[in-house]
Design an enzyme around this catalytic site. Structure first.
Site, short mmCIF file in Angstrom:
data_model
loop_
_atom_site.label_atom_id
_atom_site.label_comp_id
_atom_site.label_asym_id
_atom_site.label_seq_id
_atom_site.Cartn_x
_atom_site.Cartn_y
_atom_site.Cartn_z
CG HIS A 90 -5.85 -1.75 -0.68
ND1 HIS A 90 -4.86 -1.50 -1.55
CD2 HIS A 90 -4.90 -1.23 0.52
CE1 HIS A 90 -4.03 -0.80 -1.38
NE2 HIS A 90 -4.02 -0.47 0.17
CB SER A 113 -1.06 -0.21 1.30
OG SER A 113 -2.08 1.04 1.16
CG ASP A 130 -6.43 -1.75 -4.40
OD1 ASP A 130 -6.92 -0.90 -3.91
OD2 ASP A 130 -5.02 -1.93 -4.49
#
Length: 329
Positions: A304, A173, A274
């Site tokens: 995600h 991320s 995502d």
């Protein structure tokens, strides 16, 4: 089929109820920590960010210790050592940057301590999990500078059983964004012992002023939303910058040319649920245009941060892909 491929768009993949409950609660509590004035409620974060101390007693066969790099800026890393190595054997080293929107969490957060411990055991590898400075107290490029300084430190002070000539820069991320920029900056530095063999951005956090199809269609997906990403970019980027700043939009209108930069092979992980996936696609396309080697692994049915949940089958597939990249046959 991806969440955005044809038909009615689903917002959430099928999840075990415990995972669904966790991500729902974490998203709600995350929103509560982000103040409208652009600051973070650190006291509230500490209520949901469960910390784990380092341990010289093996947990799932892995010991940990915290190594100070620069006390003046609280720069340190957590060192994960697997007992799976043979006597005298040295293992590849993974320099890891955790996610958290650039503004929260650390190597001592339980979710990342567990994750890095799992990497150390299953790959196996030595893990150096970096405690970089957080925004908005320390804006871009502070986290990138911290990452490069840790590379310089382990170049001169190799961690126990680490083969720093086989170094991989990994991040998830926001940490995937940091992994890219640290690798790019490291390409301009001549290390004495350390060699970066590859960079592995896991669902990396990139963006721009434009609203992409995945951001629009996947509004309401787990953990990531336009509102949250906009807030984090405003907290992280230099004052008065927009989201086309090259820290966010790596190959956007303000980007620097990296075609001549030393940059290792790259393994990028993406997920069908995502909202950042279109920015991740553009990132991969930009690397290829600049002559860089890229492999993309795209799991159509994951959200995600899927990799942090061992209950999800793709989490195991993810580990196998990492192994194949780090230990090529």
């Amino acid at each position: 089929m991806s969440a955005t491929d044809g038909g009615k768009v689903r917002k959430w993949p099928d999840l075990p109820w415990k995972v669904r409950l966790f991500v729902t609660a974490f998203g709600f509590l995350t929103d509560a920590t982000f103040r409208r004035n652009g600051t973070v409620n650190r006291r509230f974060i500490n209520l949901i960010d469960f910390k784990v101390s380092p341990s010289d007693k093996p947990v799932i066969g892995v010991t940990t210790s915290d190594i100070i790099v620069d006390p003046s800026r609280n720069l340190w890393f957590r060192h994960f050592v697997s007992g799976a190595s043979k006597p005298g054997e040295k293992l590849p080293v993974i320099v890891y940057f955790q996610g958290g929107g650039f503004v929260m969490l650390s190597p001592s957060s339980r979710i990342f301590d567990d994750f890095c411990r799992r990497l150390a055991k299953e790959l196996p590898a030595v893990i150096v999990s970096v405690n970089y400075r957080l925004a908005p107290d320390h804006r871009c490029p502070a986290a990138y500078e911290d990452g490069v300084d840790v590379l310089k430190f382990i170049d001169e002070n190799p961690p126990a059983i680490a083969d720093v000539s086989r170094c991989f820069i990994v991040g998830d991320s926001a940490g995937g964004n940091i992994a890219h920029h640290v690798t790019a900056r490291a390409g301009e530095h001549n290390f004495r012992n350390l060699k970066i063999e590859g960079v592995i951005p896991i669902q990396p956090y990139f963006g721009g002023e434009e609203r992409t199809e995945s951001e629009i269609q996947l509004a309401g997906a787990p953990l990531v939303s336009v509102e949250r990403t906009d807030w984090c970019w405003k907290a992280f980027l230099p004052e008065d910058s927009d989201r086309d700043h090259p820290a966010a939009n790596v190959f956007g209108p303000k980007a620097r040319d990296i075609s001549g930069l030393r940059f290792p092979k790259c393994l990028v992980f993406m997920g069908g649920y995502d909202p950042l996936r279109d920015w991740q696609k553009r990132y991969c396309e930009g690397l290829k245009r600049n002559g860089k080697e890229v492999k993309v692994v795209d799991y159509p049915n994951v959200m995600h941060s899927f990799y942090a949940f061992p209950d999800l089958p793709e989490s195991t597939l993810f580990l196998r892909e990492l192994q194949d990249f780090i230990y090529p046959q």
